[in-house]
Write a protein that holds these residues in place. Structure first.
Motif, PDB file in Angstrom:
ATOM      1  N   MET A   1     -16.474  32.075   1.166  1.00 13.10           N
ATOM      2  CA  MET A   1     -15.712  32.729   0.092  1.00 13.10           C
ATOM      3  C   MET A   1     -16.542  32.701  -1.196  1.00 13.10           C
ATOM      4  O   MET A   1     -17.050  31.652  -1.582  1.00 13.10           O
ATOM      5  N   ARG A   2     -16.730  33.889  -1.820  1.00 16.74           N
ATOM      6  CA  ARG A   2     -17.508  33.947  -3.072  1.00 16.74           C
ATOM      7  C   ARG A   2     -16.552  33.879  -4.264  1.00 16.74           C
ATOM      8  O   ARG A   2     -15.677  34.735  -4.415  1.00 16.74           O
ATOM      9  N   ILE A   3     -16.780  32.828  -5.079  1.00 16.91           N
ATOM     10  CA  ILE A   3     -15.906  32.601  -6.235  1.00 16.91           C
ATOM     11  C   ILE A   3     -16.675  32.948  -7.507  1.00 16.91           C
ATOM     12  O   ILE A   3     -17.822  32.522  -7.674  1.00 16.91           O
ATOM     13  N   ALA A   4     -16.041  33.691  -8.409  1.00 17.31           N
ATOM     14  CA  ALA A   4     -16.571  33.835  -9.777  1.00 17.31           C
ATOM     15  C   ALA A   4     -15.738  32.911 -10.649  1.00 17.31           C
ATOM     16  O   ALA A   4     -14.500  33.028 -10.659  1.00 17.31           O
ATOM     17  N   PHE A   5     -16.388  31.966 -11.339  1.00 14.60           N
ATOM     18  CA  PHE A   5     -15.636  31.018 -12.166  1.00 14.60           C
ATOM     19  C   PHE A   5     -16.033  31.209 -13.621  1.00 14.60           C
ATOM     20  O   PHE A   5     -17.190  31.023 -13.994  1.00 14.60           O
ATOM     21  N   ILE A   6     -15.048  31.582 -14.456  1.00 15.55           N
ATOM     22  CA  ILE A   6     -15.310  31.889 -15.861  1.00 15.55           C
ATOM     23  C   ILE A   6     -14.589  30.860 -16.738  1.00 15.55           C
ATOM     24  O   ILE A   6     -13.358  30.775 -16.704  1.00 15.55           O
ATOM     25  N   GLY A   7     -15.380  30.104 -17.537  1.00 15.55           N
ATOM     26  CA  GLY A   7     -14.777  29.068 -18.402  1.00 15.55           C
ATOM     27  C   GLY A   7     -14.985  27.708 -17.764  1.00 15.55           C
ATOM     28  O   GLY A   7     -14.186  27.256 -16.942  1.00 15.55           O
TER      29      GLY A   7
ATOM     30  N   PHE B   1     -19.850  31.261 -15.066  1.00 20.31           N
ATOM     31  CA  PHE B   1     -20.237  31.722 -16.406  1.00 20.31           C
ATOM     32  C   PHE B   1     -19.407  31.048 -17.490  1.00 20.31           C
ATOM     33  O   PHE B   1     -18.195  30.857 -17.350  1.00 20.31           O
ATOM     34  N   ASP B   2     -20.097  30.689 -18.579  1.00 19.33           N
ATOM     35  CA  ASP B   2     -19.459  30.184 -19.793  1.00 19.33           C
ATOM     36  C   ASP B   2     -20.353  30.607 -20.957  1.00 19.33           C
ATOM     37  O   ASP B   2     -21.554  30.846 -20.776  1.00 19.33           O
ATOM     38  N   LEU B   3     -19.773  30.687 -22.149  1.00 14.69           N
ATOM     39  CA  LEU B   3     -20.583  31.019 -23.325  1.00 14.69           C
ATOM     40  C   LEU B   3     -21.493  29.860 -23.708  1.00 14.69           C
ATOM     41  O   LEU B   3     -22.485  30.055 -24.415  1.00 14.69           O
ATOM     42  N   SER B   4     -21.151  28.647 -23.252  1.00 12.37           N
ATOM     43  CA  SER B   4     -21.922  27.452 -23.633  1.00 12.37           C
ATOM     44  C   SER B   4     -23.030  27.160 -22.621  1.00 12.37           C
ATOM     45  O   SER B   4     -22.779  27.049 -21.409  1.00 12.37           O
ATOM     46  N   ALA B   5     -24.253  26.997 -23.166  1.00 14.44           N
ATOM     47  CA  ALA B   5     -25.401  26.700 -22.296  1.00 14.44           C
ATOM     48  C   ALA B   5     -25.240  25.324 -21.643  1.00 14.44           C
ATOM     49  O   ALA B   5     -25.608  25.135 -20.481  1.00 14.44           O
ATOM     50  N   ASP B   6     -24.668  24.367 -22.383  1.00 12.23           N
ATOM     51  CA  ASP B   6     -24.463  23.020 -21.810  1.00 12.23           C
ATOM     52  C   ASP B   6     -23.522  23.075 -20.620  1.00 12.23           C
ATOM     53  O   ASP B   6     -23.739  22.414 -19.603  1.00 12.23           O
ATOM     54  N   ALA B   7     -22.461  23.863 -20.759  1.00  9.87           N
ATOM     55  CA  ALA B   7     -21.494  23.983 -19.660  1.00  9.87           C
ATOM     56  C   ALA B   7     -22.160  24.617 -18.436  1.00  9.87           C
ATOM     57  O   ALA B   7     -21.915  24.201 -17.292  1.00  9.87           O
TER      58      ALA B   7
ATOM     59  N   GLU C   1     -21.768  39.883 -14.287  1.00  6.54           N
ATOM     60  CA  GLU C   1     -22.622  39.432 -13.184  1.00  6.54           C
ATOM     61  C   GLU C   1     -21.851  38.481 -12.260  1.00  6.54           C
ATOM     62  O   GLU C   1     -21.987  38.540 -11.031  1.00  6.54           O
ATOM     63  N   ALA C   2     -21.044  37.620 -12.854  1.00  8.18           N
ATOM     64  CA  ALA C   2     -20.298  36.643 -12.043  1.00  8.18           C
ATOM     65  C   ALA C   2     -19.324  37.333 -11.091  1.00  8.18           C
ATOM     66  O   ALA C   2     -19.169  36.932  -9.943  1.00  8.18           O
ATOM     67  N   VAL C   3     -18.655  38.381 -11.574  1.00  5.09           N
ATOM     68  CA  VAL C   3     -17.539  38.953 -10.796  1.00  5.09           C
ATOM     69  C   VAL C   3     -17.964  40.074  -9.849  1.00  5.09           C
ATOM     70  O   VAL C   3     -17.166  40.505  -9.013  1.00  5.09           O
ATOM     71  N   LYS C   4     -19.208  40.546  -9.942  1.00  6.78           N
ATOM     72  CA  LYS C   4     -19.522  41.828  -9.289  1.00  6.78           C
ATOM     73  C   LYS C   4     -19.347  41.811  -7.765  1.00  6.78           C
ATOM     74  O   LYS C   4     -18.966  42.821  -7.202  1.00  6.78           O
ATOM     75  N   ASP C   5     -19.602  40.642  -7.105  1.00  3.97           N
ATOM     76  CA  ASP C   5     -19.426  40.576  -5.643  1.00  3.97           C
ATOM     77  C   ASP C   5     -18.325  39.603  -5.257  1.00  3.97           C
ATOM     78  O   ASP C   5     -18.307  39.101  -4.131  1.00  3.97           O
ATOM     79  N   ALA C   6     -17.437  39.268  -6.177  1.00  8.30           N
ATOM     80  CA  ALA C   6     -16.524  38.145  -5.929  1.00  8.30           C
ATOM     81  C   ALA C   6     -15.402  38.496  -4.951  1.00  8.30           C
ATOM     82  O   ALA C   6     -14.882  39.607  -4.954  1.00  8.30           O
ATOM     83  N   ASP C   7     -15.036  37.491  -4.141  1.00 10.47           N
ATOM     84  CA  ASP C   7     -13.787  37.582  -3.374  1.00 10.47           C
ATOM     85  C   ASP C   7     -12.627  37.106  -4.249  1.00 10.47           C
ATOM     86  O   ASP C   7     -11.508  37.587  -4.124  1.00 10.47           O
TER      87      ASP C   7
END
Ligand code: NAD
Length: 298
Positions: A1-7, A29-35, A52-58
């Motif tokens: 399962m391909r997950i896009a995780f934002i935040g 993906f997050d706006l913070s480089a540390d995260a 980019e994160a969501v383009k192939d997501a299930d």
């Protein structure tokens, strides 16, 4: 399962790590480089944008600060870039109106969407033992439950879109009010010469029994894991409780519900924050009620 995780913040970081630990491919993906760096250390694949994160997501999972962030990320980046087959799940705590607005837009565009806020805090996020309360179409629920499984101790469908958020703010309004009640009772017990441990032993087996006493006791001693034993550090920040109580008051005003104790709880936690203790655990409100803020200031 391909997950896009934002935040990938305090909550999302641990949640994404548990998806990767379960063997799922996680584009994070997050706006913070540390995260992003932490996500990479935890087995996720960091990417440069939501698109980019969501383009192939299930499955797309979002864990963002508040309603405006969620509305913007879905409208500007998720809807235009995710495949229509992707299941969209927002786990942030946001206002019911925003959750319903995003759900309506998702439906218009042919997506399946759920609001799925969590209870449990950062320890449960790291341990994969969160409780999810889900607002979604009934037929979508089994897929949602499967998607959330690596992060979840229990996943309950609350009803249609927005009811997950409604469950979250109603639950936390109970918690905010009950904690203040418990703190008042312990402070009064002290004034009356009643030992805190003795009051705990009695109240935890009597009709005053509740989570704020038995699991999260605001005086040190009776419940060793409670933040009261470590100067109210960590735990569930007063500022977070205030956020949830504000959401509850806003929802009460818009729906015409009468919630006077919720309003009082909001006012007290607003004072707690204004005095500079928003970063301390919410059970530290006992010090404000005792009129002794020294224990919090240290
Ligand atoms: P946080 O501030 O630590 O994390 C939010 C993350 O979202 C940050 O890393 C931020 O950089 C990122 N972000 C913001 N806008 C973004 C965007 N446009 N694109 C990508 N990333 C973006 O907050 P948190 O403590 O992880 O809380 C997240 C949500 O969970 C909130 O809605 C909160 O109310 C809820 N919640 C928190 C707790 C808790 O104990 N912390 C418990 C239950 C629920």
């Amino acid at each position: 399962m391909r997950i896009a995780f934002i935040g990938l913040g305090n909550m999302g970081g641990g949640m994404a790590a548990n998806q990767a630990k379960a063997g799922r491919q996680v584009a994070a993906f997050d706006l913070s480089a540390d995260a992003l760096k932490r996500a990479s250390d935890n087995g996720c694949s960091p990417v440069g944008s939501v698109a980019e994160a969501v383009k192939d997501a299930d499955v797309v999972i979002t864990m963002l600060p508040a309603g405006p962030h969620v509305r913007k990320v879905y409208a500007d980046e998720v809807f235009p870039n995710a495949p229509r087959s992707a299941l969209l799940i927002d786990c942030s705590t946001i206002d019911v109106e925003s959750a319903r607005a995003v759900a309506a837009q998702a439906r218009e565009q042919g997506f399946t969407f759920a609001d799925a806020p969590v209870s449990g805090g950062t320890m449960a996020a790291d341990a994969g033992t969160l409780a999810f309360m889900v607002g979604c179409d009934a037929e979508a629920f089994p897929r949602i439950e499967e998607a959330l499984a690596p992060m979840s101790r229990v996943t309950i469908r609350a009803g249609d879109h927005g009811t997950g958020q409604a469950a979250k703010i109603c639950n936390n309004m109970v918690l905010g009010i009950s904690m203040i009640g418990v703190c008042e009772a312990f402070a009064l017990a002290e004034r009356l010469g009643l030992d805190g441990q003795a009051f705990f032993d009695i109240a935890s087996k009597s009709s005053g029994q509740c989570w704020s006493i038995t699991t999260y006791c605001p005086v040190p001693g009776p419940v060793p894991a409670a933040p009261s034993n470590r100067g109210f550090e960590g735990g569930f920040a007063g500022a977070m409780m205030l956020k949830d109580l504000k959401l509850a008051q806003d929802a009460a005003a818009k729906s015409g519900a009468t919630t006077p104790l919720g309003a009082q709880a909001e006012a007290l936690f607003a004072l707690y924050e204004r005095l500079g203790f928003g970063g301390k655990d919410f059970s530290g409100i006992i010090q404000l009620l005792r009129g002794d803020l020294k224990a919090l200031a240290g």
